[in-house]
Write an enzyme that holds these catalytic residues in place. Structure first.
Site, PDB file in Angstrom:
ATOM      1  N   ASP A 183       0.799  -1.232   0.000  1.00 55.79           N
ATOM      2  CA  ASP A 183       0.000   0.000   0.000  1.00 55.79           C
ATOM      3  C   ASP A 183       0.832   1.284   0.000  1.00 55.79           C
ATOM      4  O   ASP A 183       0.309   2.357  -0.299  1.00 55.79           O
ATOM      5  CB  ASP A 183      -0.935   0.026   1.222  1.00 55.79           C
ATOM      6  CG  ASP A 183      -2.029  -1.016   1.138  1.00 55.79           C
ATOM      7  OD1 ASP A 183      -2.174  -1.634   0.070  1.00 55.79           O
ATOM      8  OD2 ASP A 183      -2.738  -1.210   2.140  1.00 55.79           O
ATOM      9  N   ARG A 229     -16.349  -1.137 -24.278  1.00 58.88           N
ATOM     10  CA  ARG A 229     -16.803  -1.234 -22.883  1.00 58.88           C
ATOM     11  C   ARG A 229     -16.097  -0.263 -21.948  1.00 58.88           C
ATOM     12  O   ARG A 229     -15.004   0.226 -22.226  1.00 58.88           O
ATOM     13  CB  ARG A 229     -16.530  -2.645 -22.348  1.00 58.88           C
ATOM     14  CG  ARG A 229     -17.616  -3.607 -22.691  1.00 58.88           C
ATOM     15  CD  ARG A 229     -17.271  -4.991 -22.173  1.00 58.88           C
ATOM     16  NE  ARG A 229     -18.337  -5.923 -22.499  1.00 58.88           N
ATOM     17  CZ  ARG A 229     -18.180  -7.214 -22.651  1.00 58.88           C
ATOM     18  NH1 ARG A 229     -16.985  -7.755 -22.510  1.00 58.88           N
ATOM     19  NH2 ARG A 229     -19.212  -7.976 -22.924  1.00 58.88           N
ATOM     20  N   GLU A 269      -9.778   0.096  -3.338  1.00 54.31           N
ATOM     21  CA  GLU A 269     -10.815  -0.603  -2.560  1.00 54.31           C
ATOM     22  C   GLU A 269     -11.382   0.241  -1.416  1.00 54.31           C
ATOM     23  O   GLU A 269     -12.528   0.080  -1.029  1.00 54.31           O
ATOM     24  CB  GLU A 269     -10.243  -1.900  -1.984  1.00 54.31           C
ATOM     25  CG  GLU A 269      -9.071  -1.628  -1.042  1.00 54.31           C
ATOM     26  CD  GLU A 269      -8.448  -2.857  -0.418  1.00 54.31           C
ATOM     27  OE1 GLU A 269      -8.966  -3.958  -0.595  1.00 54.31           O
ATOM     28  OE2 GLU A 269      -7.431  -2.670   0.273  1.00 54.31           O
ATOM     29  N   HIS A 328      -5.727 -10.149  -4.204  1.00 53.67           N
ATOM     30  CA  HIS A 328      -4.440 -10.593  -3.658  1.00 53.67           C
ATOM     31  C   HIS A 328      -3.415 -10.948  -4.720  1.00 53.67           C
ATOM     32  O   HIS A 328      -2.244 -11.182  -4.379  1.00 53.67           O
ATOM     33  CB  HIS A 328      -4.655 -11.765  -2.698  1.00 53.67           C
ATOM     34  CG  HIS A 328      -5.357 -11.344  -1.437  1.00 53.67           C
ATOM     35  ND1 HIS A 328      -6.696 -11.096  -1.393  1.00 53.67           N
ATOM     36  CD2 HIS A 328      -4.868 -11.077  -0.196  1.00 53.67           C
ATOM     37  CE1 HIS A 328      -7.026 -10.714  -0.168  1.00 53.67           C
ATOM     38  NE2 HIS A 328      -5.940 -10.691   0.570  1.00 53.67           N
ATOM     39  N   ARG A 383      -0.480  -8.958  -4.349  1.00 54.01           N
ATOM     40  CA  ARG A 383       0.451  -9.226  -3.244  1.00 54.01           C
ATOM     41  C   ARG A 383       1.327 -10.446  -3.479  1.00 54.01           C
ATOM     42  O   ARG A 383       2.255 -10.693  -2.706  1.00 54.01           O
ATOM     43  CB  ARG A 383      -0.346  -9.435  -1.957  1.00 54.01           C
ATOM     44  CG  ARG A 383      -0.533  -8.166  -1.263  1.00 54.01           C
ATOM     45  CD  ARG A 383      -0.924  -8.177   0.184  1.00 54.01           C
ATOM     46  NE  ARG A 383      -1.154  -9.362   0.912  1.00 54.01           N
ATOM     47  CZ  ARG A 383      -2.084  -9.450   1.868  1.00 54.01           C
ATOM     48  NH1 ARG A 383      -2.855  -8.407   2.135  1.00 54.01           N
ATOM     49  NH2 ARG A 383      -2.232 -10.545   2.553  1.00 54.01           N
TER      50      ARG A 383
HETATM   51  O1  F6P Z   1      -2.276  -3.722   3.691  1.00 59.34           O
HETATM   52  C1  F6P Z   1      -2.132  -4.469   2.555  1.00 59.34           C
HETATM   53  C2  F6P Z   1      -3.459  -4.966   2.064  1.00 59.34           C
HETATM   54  O2  F6P Z   1      -3.184  -5.641   0.876  1.00 59.34           O
HETATM   55  C3  F6P Z   1      -4.534  -3.908   1.886  1.00 59.34           C
HETATM   56  O3  F6P Z   1      -4.420  -3.185   0.699  1.00 59.34           O
HETATM   57  C4  F6P Z   1      -5.781  -4.749   1.952  1.00 59.34           C
HETATM   58  O4  F6P Z   1      -6.908  -4.008   2.365  1.00 59.34           O
HETATM   59  C5  F6P Z   1      -5.438  -5.764   2.972  1.00 59.34           C
HETATM   60  O5  F6P Z   1      -4.036  -5.891   2.957  1.00 59.34           O
HETATM   61  C6  F6P Z   1      -6.085  -7.096   2.732  1.00 59.34           C
HETATM   62  O6  F6P Z   1      -5.721  -7.934   3.750  1.00 59.34           O
HETATM   63  P1  F6P Z   1      -6.161  -9.451   3.892  1.00 59.34           P
HETATM   64  O7  F6P Z   1      -4.961 -10.267   3.488  1.00 59.34           O
HETATM   65  O8  F6P Z   1      -6.470  -9.600   5.333  1.00 59.34           O
HETATM   66  O9  F6P Z   1      -7.321  -9.712   2.989  1.00 59.34           O
END
Ligand code: F6P
Length: 340
Positions: free
Chosen positions: A122, A157, A217, A271, A274
């Site tokens: 973030d 779209r 989000e 995710h 991430r």
């Molecule tokens: O803080 C990092 C983050 O990826 C946020 O952007 C997101 O809201 C949160 O973690 C999601 O966390 P979790 O893994 O608990 O779904």
């Protein structure tokens, strides 16, 4: 060392850098499993050059992670006992804003020899210009937007791309800029659906057949009437008491489709942002942070968090790491020049 809170690409690069720095000076490195839970439960793994070999490109964390909170769990005494009985000279806590807060409290209130390393996709941690993991997440968003261009164009779209960013819109802003988004909606600014619909309509009137809007989000659904709605995936909260976010993309797409008459679709990147291998930028930043954190530990400079200031690695007292670092609104101003 321990990794706590949500994972992000680059954690293993930090672990490797601390371990190798320690080994080079003849110090012993120990991995603490699952964040502060592993410290309370004395769940350790020995780390040496061999055990960290090959982990640089790996996403996630070989030490696993948890959101265990020693103060809330009544585990502060157990954590303090681990330091004394296991002869831990220093613990480096790699985590997000919440982990930095716990680390500060344990250092200030219990006098424990702790150092922080800021991580989060973030990029919202105060005291540092950038966190590792962010660049990788931005690349994921950029690639997704690049891919969405061709399908959006083929079908005339409107695509709404929901990205992570609970309290700050760094990923949406950087990802949107890099991908050439036609609208960016972030938690810091309540952009109304009417404003977005007008921009999309202007763009389509100019002959464009598609538009791509990126929304964080944590952004609100705002209307010209002044109504501001928070969209949440459920009423449930996580272990920190944070609401579970999600759903703003679909809600925004519904409003924009109704206001513009253009068919809309939503993509939630979730995710995916991430996971996976860190970019070169994140690997290098994470390695520099790990090396600097070790230096702080070796020098006994506890209660500090390593940080990036411009292109230099520095450190700040954990007491100054409070609140949320929000986006540079000048950059949003530049992004807006590319909206219709
Ligand atoms: O803080 C990092 C983050 O990826 C946020 O952007 C997101 O809201 C949160 O973690 C999601 O966390 P979790 O893994 O608990 O779904």
């Amino acid at each position: 060392m321990l990794t706590a809170g949500g994972d992000c690409p680059g954690l293993n690069a930090v672990i490797r850098a601390i371990t190798r720095s320690a080994a080079a000076r003849g110090d012993e490195a120990v991995g603490i499993m699952r964040g502060y839970r592993g410290l309370a439960e004395r769940d350790y793994v020995d780390l040496d050059a061999r055990s960290v070999s090959g982990i640089l490109p790996l996403g996630g964390t070989i030490l696993r992670t948890s959101s265990f909170e020693p103060v809330a769990e009544g585990a502060v005494d157990r954590v303090a006992a681990a330091f004394a009985e296991d002869r831990l000279d220093a613990v480096i806590a790699i985590g997000g804003e919440h982990t930095m807060e716990i680390t500060r409290m344990l250092h200030e209130d219990e006098g424990l020899p702790l150092i922080g390393v800021p991580k989060t996709i973030d990029n919202d941690i105060v005291g540092t210009d950038f966190t590792f993991g962010f660049d990788t997440a931005v690349h994921v968003v950029m690639e997704a937007i690049d891919r969405l261009h061709t399908t959006a164009q083929s079908h005339d779209r409107l695509m709404v791309v929901e990205v992570m960013g609970r309290n700050a819109g760094w990923i949406a802003l950087y990802g949107g800029l890099a991908g050439g988004a036609d609208g960016i909606v972030i938690p810091e600014v309540d952009t109304t659906c009417e404003e977005l619909a007008a921009a999309v309509t202007r763009r389509h009137d100019r002959g464009k057949s598609f538009s791509i809007i990126v929304v964080a989000e944590g952004a609100n659904l705002a209307f010209a009437s002044g109504e501001v709605r928070q969209v949440r995936v459920s009423e449930e909260t996580d272990e920190y008491g944070y609401e579970r976010l999600g759903g703003i993309g679909a809600a925004l797409a519904t409003e924009l489709e109704a206001m513009t008459g253009y068919e809309a679709r939503t993509v939630v990147l979730g995710h995916v942002q991430r996971g996976g291998t860190p970019t070169a930028h994140d690997r290098i930043l994470a390695t520099r942070y790990g090396a600097a954190a070790y230096e702080l530990a070796a020098a006994g400079r506890f209660g500090r968090m390593v940080s990036l200031r411009g292109s230099e690695i520095d450190s700040v007292p954990l007491s100054e790491v409070r609140g949320i670092k929000t986006v540079d609104l000048d950059l949003l101003g530049i992004a807006k020049r590319f909206f219709a």
